[in-house]
Design an enzyme around this catalytic site. Structure first.
Site, PDB file in Angstrom:
ATOM      1  N   LEU A  47       0.801  -1.224   0.000  1.00 55.66           N
ATOM      2  CA  LEU A  47       0.000   0.000   0.000  1.00 55.66           C
ATOM      3  C   LEU A  47       0.832   1.272   0.000  1.00 55.66           C
ATOM      4  CD1 LEU A  47      -2.805  -1.125   2.479  1.00 55.66           C
ATOM      5  CD2 LEU A  47      -2.723  -1.328  -0.015  1.00 55.66           C
ATOM      6  N   CYS A  48       2.138   1.148  -0.202  1.00 59.22           N
ATOM      7  CA  CYS A  48       2.992   2.338  -0.294  1.00 59.22           C
ATOM      8  C   CYS A  48       2.869   2.984  -1.670  1.00 59.22           C
ATOM      9  CB  CYS A  48       4.453   1.966  -0.040  1.00 59.22           C
ATOM     10  SG  CYS A  48       4.867   1.811   1.700  1.00 59.22           S
ATOM     11  N   HIS A  49       2.950   4.303  -1.685  1.00 55.80           N
ATOM     12  CA  HIS A  49       2.927   5.028  -2.952  1.00 55.80           C
ATOM     13  C   HIS A  49       4.322   5.038  -3.575  1.00 55.80           C
ATOM     14  CE1 HIS A  49      -0.550   6.635  -0.774  1.00 55.80           C
ATOM     15  NE2 HIS A  49      -1.069   6.948  -1.954  1.00 55.80           N
ATOM     16  N   MET A  62       8.651   4.755   5.220  1.00 49.41           N
ATOM     17  CA  MET A  62       8.816   3.358   4.813  1.00 49.41           C
ATOM     18  C   MET A  62      10.061   3.172   3.952  1.00 49.41           C
ATOM     19  SD  MET A  62       6.588   1.821   6.474  1.00 49.41           S
ATOM     20  CE  MET A  62       7.169   0.256   5.840  1.00 49.41           C
ATOM     21  N   GLU A  63      10.403   4.179   3.166  1.00 44.66           N
ATOM     22  CA  GLU A  63      11.610   4.086   2.355  1.00 44.66           C
ATOM     23  C   GLU A  63      12.856   4.026   3.228  1.00 44.66           C
ATOM     24  OE1 GLU A  63       8.453   4.949  -0.349  1.00 44.66           O
ATOM     25  OE2 GLU A  63       8.957   5.786   1.599  1.00 44.66           O
ATOM     26  N   ASP A  93      23.672 -11.749   4.748  1.00 44.98           N
ATOM     27  CA  ASP A  93      24.015 -12.614   3.624  1.00 44.98           C
ATOM     28  C   ASP A  93      25.520 -12.659   3.389  1.00 44.98           C
ATOM     29  OD1 ASP A  93      23.452 -14.199   1.206  1.00 44.98           O
ATOM     30  OD2 ASP A  93      24.076 -12.400   0.130  1.00 44.98           O
TER      31      ASP A  93
END
Length: 352
Positions: free
Chosen positions: A81-83, A117-118, A132
């Site tokens: 739901l992020c733009h 969120m970014e 990793d």
């Protein structure tokens, strides 16, 4: 972002309780910034290997930085739901502590919704990449404490983890005053202020670092800086594989300018552009293109240079080729550009 509104309703749920993408078309575009952090815990001996770039998978820190930046760019593909956002800048910093790596990501955009969120995604992806890269020697490493530290922009005003620093519809903060060129530039919290009129020359050459051949470019750049009133703290000569670590150390001392030479070609050992790209807040592609263009007039293979230029934490970074001719051409381009750029960064006007 999925923030909780003032009436405690979740913005990503419609009236029927179904998930939705928030309509931001009615919001006013503004400059928005978010800072997030996380911590990757591992053993002390692994930290020593990271510091010495001695893990089986080389360039671990640079790879993690680039992965974090790439993750921020693809946040809308990962979080449903992020733009999609046009990011103005993304930086990922990795700080080695005794038994952990502290990851800090800053994301900036000019738009109608925030970049929390970014920034968080950048931290998460950088941390997963660290795991990793080190899992062969420490499969028990733990990534955690991923959290938002602060955000600015939007109608609610600035927010920090210590509490809301603004209120809804609060007036925008006043512009920062201009910085006098004679005074140290301001810096982000926890970072040293940029030291005016100082520079560092970083030579990336495995052969010069081993003593197989003399360094013929570093002293030329240092002398050129001195001629422009910039005191070169040091000429650092390192093998190609250590360019990222040397750049990080140079940047930590907050000089006004870092000029690198060498490691900009297409060879697998040429890693300077990757190291620089990982730390830049703002890229200045016109400078790099001008340097390539000047070199092409005499040497067509100058087009193969992958040199970059930009600003990292207020420090100007320019990469030059490793040849004497490439350095000469690059410095000729910088003759007028660098003083003007430093003046702007110190608060000067924009007159040509």
């Amino acid at each position: 972002m999925g923030a909780v509104s003032d009436d405690s309703t979740l913005s990503h749920l419609d009236a029927d309780g179904r998930a939705r993408m928030v309509d931001v078309s009615g919001k006013t575009a503004s400059v928005r910034r978010a800072v997030a952090s996380g911590r990757y815990r591992t053993r002390a001996d692994v930290i020593a290997l990271l510091r010495d770039d001695a893990l089986p998978k080389a360039d671990v820190l640079t790879t993690a930085r680039l992965a974090g930046i790439g993750g921020a760019k693809r946040t809308s593909e990962l979080i449903p739901l992020c733009h999609p956002l046009p990011l103005d800048a993304v930086t990922v910093d990795l700080e080695l502590e005794a038994d952990s790596v502290v990851i800090t990501a800053t994301a900036t955009t000019t738009g109608r919704t925030g970049v929390e969120m970014e920034a968080l995604t950048a931290v998460a992806v950088a941390g997963l990449t660290l795991h990793d890269m080190v899992k062969a020697v420490d499969p028990a490493g733990v990534l955690g404490e991923i959290r938002l530290l602060e955000k600015t922009g939007g109608v609610r005003g600035p927010w920090t983890r210590d509490g809301v620093a603004g209120a809804a519809a609060a007036p925008a903060p006043a512009p920062a005053p201009a910085i006098d060129a004679a005074e140290p530039a301001t810096s982000a919290p926890g970072r040293p202020a940029v030291r005016p009129r100082t520079g560092i020359v970083l030579v990336s050459s495995t052969r010069a670092a081993s003593g197989e051949r003399p360094d013929e470019t570093g002293p030329v750049i240092a002398a050129w800086l001195g001629g422009h009133g910039i005191a070169a703290d040091d000429v650092v000569v390192v093998p190609d594989a250590e360019a990222a670590e040397a750049l990080g150390s140079a940047l930590a001392s907050a000089p006004a300018v870092i000029i690198t030479t060498g490691g900009t070609g297409p060879s697998p050992s040429d890693r300077t552009p990757e190291a620089v790209a990982a730390v830049l807040d703002v890229e200045l592609p016109g400078i790099a293109e001008a340097i390539r263009a000047r070199g092409r007039d005499a040497v067509p293979t100058a087009a193969l240079s992958r040199g970059l230029a930009g600003i990292a934490r207020g420090t100007v970074i320019v990469t030059l080729p490793g040849s004497r001719g490439g350095v000469r051409d690059g410095l000729a381009v910088l003759d007028d550009l660098l003083p003007h750029l430093l003046d702007q960064l110190a608060g000067g006007d924009h007159d040509a």
